[in-house]
Design a protein around this motif. Structure first.
Motif, PDB file in Angstrom:
ATOM      1  N   UNK A 132       5.446  10.034  -9.748  1.00 54.07           N
ATOM      2  CA  UNK A 132       4.044  10.184  -9.346  1.00 54.07           C
ATOM      3  C   UNK A 132       3.533   8.911  -8.670  1.00 54.07           C
ATOM      4  N   UNK A 133       3.948   7.765  -9.178  1.00 55.46           N
ATOM      5  CA  UNK A 133       3.541   6.484  -8.570  1.00 55.46           C
ATOM      6  C   UNK A 133       4.180   6.326  -7.191  1.00 55.46           C
ATOM      7  N   UNK A 134       5.475   6.571  -7.112  1.00 56.98           N
ATOM      8  CA  UNK A 134       6.201   6.412  -5.847  1.00 56.98           C
ATOM      9  C   UNK A 134       5.717   7.423  -4.815  1.00 56.98           C
ATOM     10  N   UNK A 135       5.386   8.614  -5.248  1.00 61.58           N
ATOM     11  CA  UNK A 135       4.892   9.636  -4.319  1.00 61.58           C
ATOM     12  C   UNK A 135       3.604   9.172  -3.651  1.00 61.58           C
ATOM     13  N   UNK A 136       2.735   8.507  -4.409  1.00 66.03           N
ATOM     14  CA  UNK A 136       1.513   7.947  -3.834  1.00 66.03           C
ATOM     15  C   UNK A 136       1.812   6.921  -2.760  1.00 66.03           C
ATOM     16  N   UNK A 137       2.836   6.118  -2.974  1.00 65.70           N
ATOM     17  CA  UNK A 137       3.235   5.118  -1.969  1.00 65.70           C
ATOM     18  C   UNK A 137       3.788   5.815  -0.731  1.00 65.70           C
ATOM     19  N   UNK A 138       4.598   6.844  -0.926  1.00 67.08           N
ATOM     20  CA  UNK A 138       5.134   7.601   0.210  1.00 67.08           C
ATOM     21  C   UNK A 138       4.011   8.226   1.028  1.00 67.08           C
ATOM     22  N   UNK A 139       3.043   8.823   0.351  1.00 65.58           N
ATOM     23  CA  UNK A 139       1.923   9.451   1.042  1.00 65.58           C
ATOM     24  C   UNK A 139       1.136   8.403   1.825  1.00 65.58           C
ATOM     25  N   UNK A 140       0.894   7.243   1.190  1.00 62.19           N
ATOM     26  CA  UNK A 140       0.176   6.155   1.862  1.00 62.19           C
ATOM     27  C   UNK A 140       0.930   5.723   3.121  1.00 62.19           C
ATOM     28  N   UNK A 141       2.245   5.509   3.008  1.00 60.38           N
ATOM     29  CA  UNK A 141       3.051   5.045   4.138  1.00 60.38           C
ATOM     30  C   UNK A 141       3.013   6.048   5.293  1.00 60.38           C
ATOM     31  N   UNK A 142       3.156   7.317   4.986  1.00 55.06           N
ATOM     32  CA  UNK A 142       3.152   8.327   6.038  1.00 55.06           C
ATOM     33  C   UNK A 142       1.775   8.443   6.690  1.00 55.06           C
ATOM     34  N   UNK A 143       0.714   8.320   5.900  1.00 52.88           N
ATOM     35  CA  UNK A 143      -0.639   8.439   6.438  1.00 52.88           C
ATOM     36  C   UNK A 143      -1.036   7.221   7.268  1.00 52.88           C
ATOM     37  N   UNK A 151       1.188   5.074   8.920  1.00 53.41           N
ATOM     38  CA  UNK A 151       2.248   4.602   9.813  1.00 53.41           C
ATOM     39  C   UNK A 151       1.746   4.323  11.224  1.00 53.41           C
ATOM     40  N   UNK A 152       0.893   5.172  11.775  1.00 45.60           N
ATOM     41  CA  UNK A 152       0.372   4.938  13.123  1.00 45.60           C
ATOM     42  C   UNK A 152      -0.402   3.620  13.183  1.00 45.60           C
ATOM     43  N   UNK A 153      -1.193   3.345  12.156  1.00 46.58           N
ATOM     44  CA  UNK A 153      -1.966   2.112  12.100  1.00 46.58           C
ATOM     45  C   UNK A 153      -1.043   0.885  12.009  1.00 46.58           C
ATOM     46  N   UNK A 154      -0.005   0.986  11.196  1.00 44.69           N
ATOM     47  CA  UNK A 154       0.952  -0.114  11.053  1.00 44.69           C
ATOM     48  C   UNK A 154       1.679  -0.352  12.372  1.00 44.69           C
ATOM     49  N   UNK A 155       2.108   0.713  13.037  1.00 41.54           N
ATOM     50  CA  UNK A 155       2.794   0.569  14.324  1.00 41.54           C
ATOM     51  C   UNK A 155       1.883  -0.069  15.363  1.00 41.54           C
ATOM     52  N   UNK A 156       0.606   0.317  15.376  1.00 41.13           N
ATOM     53  CA  UNK A 156      -0.354  -0.290  16.304  1.00 41.13           C
ATOM     54  C   UNK A 156      -0.512  -1.783  16.004  1.00 41.13           C
ATOM     55  N   UNK A 157      -0.600  -2.146  14.723  1.00 45.14           N
ATOM     56  CA  UNK A 157      -0.709  -3.556  14.347  1.00 45.14           C
ATOM     57  C   UNK A 157       0.524  -4.337  14.753  1.00 45.14           C
ATOM     58  N   UNK A 158       1.691  -3.760  14.594  1.00 43.17           N
ATOM     59  CA  UNK A 158       2.930  -4.425  15.017  1.00 43.17           C
ATOM     60  C   UNK A 158       2.916  -4.656  16.526  1.00 43.17           C
ATOM     61  N   UNK A 159       2.492  -3.639  17.271  1.00 41.41           N
ATOM     62  CA  UNK A 159       2.417  -3.782  18.730  1.00 41.41           C
ATOM     63  C   UNK A 159       1.437  -4.872  19.135  1.00 41.41           C
ATOM     64  N   UNK A 160       0.262  -4.916  18.498  1.00 43.43           N
ATOM     65  CA  UNK A 160      -0.727  -5.967  18.782  1.00 43.43           C
ATOM     66  C   UNK A 160      -0.154  -7.348  18.482  1.00 43.43           C
ATOM     67  N   UNK A 161       0.518  -7.475  17.352  1.00 41.08           N
ATOM     68  CA  UNK A 161       1.107  -8.758  16.966  1.00 41.08           C
ATOM     69  C   UNK A 161       2.146  -9.198  17.993  1.00 41.08           C
ATOM     70  N   UNK A 162       3.042  -8.266  18.360  1.00 41.24           N
ATOM     71  CA  UNK A 162       4.084  -8.593  19.333  1.00 41.24           C
ATOM     72  C   UNK A 162       3.484  -8.985  20.678  1.00 41.24           C
ATOM     73  N   UNK A 163       2.405  -8.321  21.092  1.00 40.95           N
ATOM     74  CA  UNK A 163       1.728  -8.652  22.349  1.00 40.95           C
ATOM     75  C   UNK A 163       1.124 -10.050  22.280  1.00 40.95           C
ATOM     76  N   UNK A 164       0.437 -10.346  21.183  1.00 38.17           N
ATOM     77  CA  UNK A 164      -0.135 -11.687  21.013  1.00 38.17           C
ATOM     78  C   UNK A 164       0.955 -12.748  21.007  1.00 38.17           C
ATOM     79  N   UNK A 165       2.048 -12.457  20.333  1.00 39.07           N
ATOM     80  CA  UNK A 165       3.146 -13.410  20.233  1.00 39.07           C
ATOM     81  C   UNK A 165       3.777 -13.660  21.600  1.00 39.07           C
ATOM     82  N   UNK A 166       3.881 -12.617  22.413  1.00 39.27           N
ATOM     83  CA  UNK A 166       4.479 -12.760  23.744  1.00 39.27           C
ATOM     84  C   UNK A 166       3.615 -13.625  24.663  1.00 39.27           C
ATOM     85  N   UNK A 167       2.309 -13.700  24.412  1.00 30.66           N
ATOM     86  CA  UNK A 167       1.396 -14.480  25.251  1.00 30.66           C
ATOM     87  C   UNK A 167       1.329 -15.954  24.854  1.00 30.66           C
ATOM     88  N   UNK A 168       1.854 -16.291  23.682  1.00 29.50           N
ATOM     89  CA  UNK A 168       1.783 -17.685  23.241  1.00 29.50           C
ATOM     90  C   UNK A 168       2.910 -18.489  23.873  1.00 29.50           C
TER      91      UNK A 168
END
Length: 179
Positions: free
Chosen positions: A119-130, A132-149
């Motif tokens: 039950x605990x792990x299922x909550x984490x799985x649900x959180x990760x799937x819900x 994921x788009x936000x995390x991927x966007x944050x990764x892209x923003x970070x990589x873009x900022x890093x490429x400009x430095x």
């Protein structure tokens, strides 16, 4: 010094568990249950296992054969799956039932303790799937900022994050990073 019963000793030890201490048993348990294969095995046996045509099993724990688990957990090796299942059985999170037949049938099923962790792990799985788009966007923003430095700052950030540098030298079986 008064004599204590076994239950009193266990209660005292339970109060002393602290996962932040290196030798605490709860840290070793936390290490085991945070493994990706454990989470996926719990999900498969809990309620997120393979779809069975004509059977509505959503939300119900189920027993699964070793071969079913192996197929469901794409990418897991036989040795890794076997070791993980044994460790979960040792911790009392699942049971292993052997049915003497030709061929021998081995099934795995969550115990009540395993189901509570599911039950605990299922909550984490649900959180990760819900999220994921936000995390991927944050990764892209970070990589873009890093490429400009500037390159010197990127190298320092990479070293601090423990990432390999731009040049890597391999000598025999030893890999050395050049910075």
């Amino acid at each position: 010094m008064p004599t204590r019963t076994g239950a009193q000793k266990r209660a005292q030890a339970k109060g002393d568990y602290d996962a932040f201490l290196a030798n605490c048993p709860s840290r070793r348990l936390l290490d085991r249950i945070s493994d990706k294969w454990v989470a996926l095995i719990l999900a498969a046996l809990g309620s997120d296992g393979p779809y069975r045509p004509g059977v509505d099993c959503s939300g119900e724990p189920r027993s699964m054969r070793y071969s079913e688990l192996s197929r469901r957990l794409a990418g897991v090796g036989q040795k890794t799956l076997t070791q993980t299942l044994r460790s979960l059985e040792r911790d009392g999170l699942l049971t292993r039932a052997v049915t003497p037949a030709v061929p021998v049938t081995v099934t795995y099923e969550l115990t009540d303790l395993g189901l509570s962790l599911h039950h605990v792990v299922r909550g984490i799985n649900v959180w990760a799937e819900a999220r994921m788009d936000e995390v991927l966007a944050n990764r892209g923003d970070y990589d873009t900022r890093l490429a400009r430095t500037p390159a010197i700052i990127r190298a320092a950030v990479r070293r601090r994050a423990g990432l390999p540098g731009r040049r890597q030298c391999v000598v025999g079986a030893l890999s050395l990073r050049l910075h």
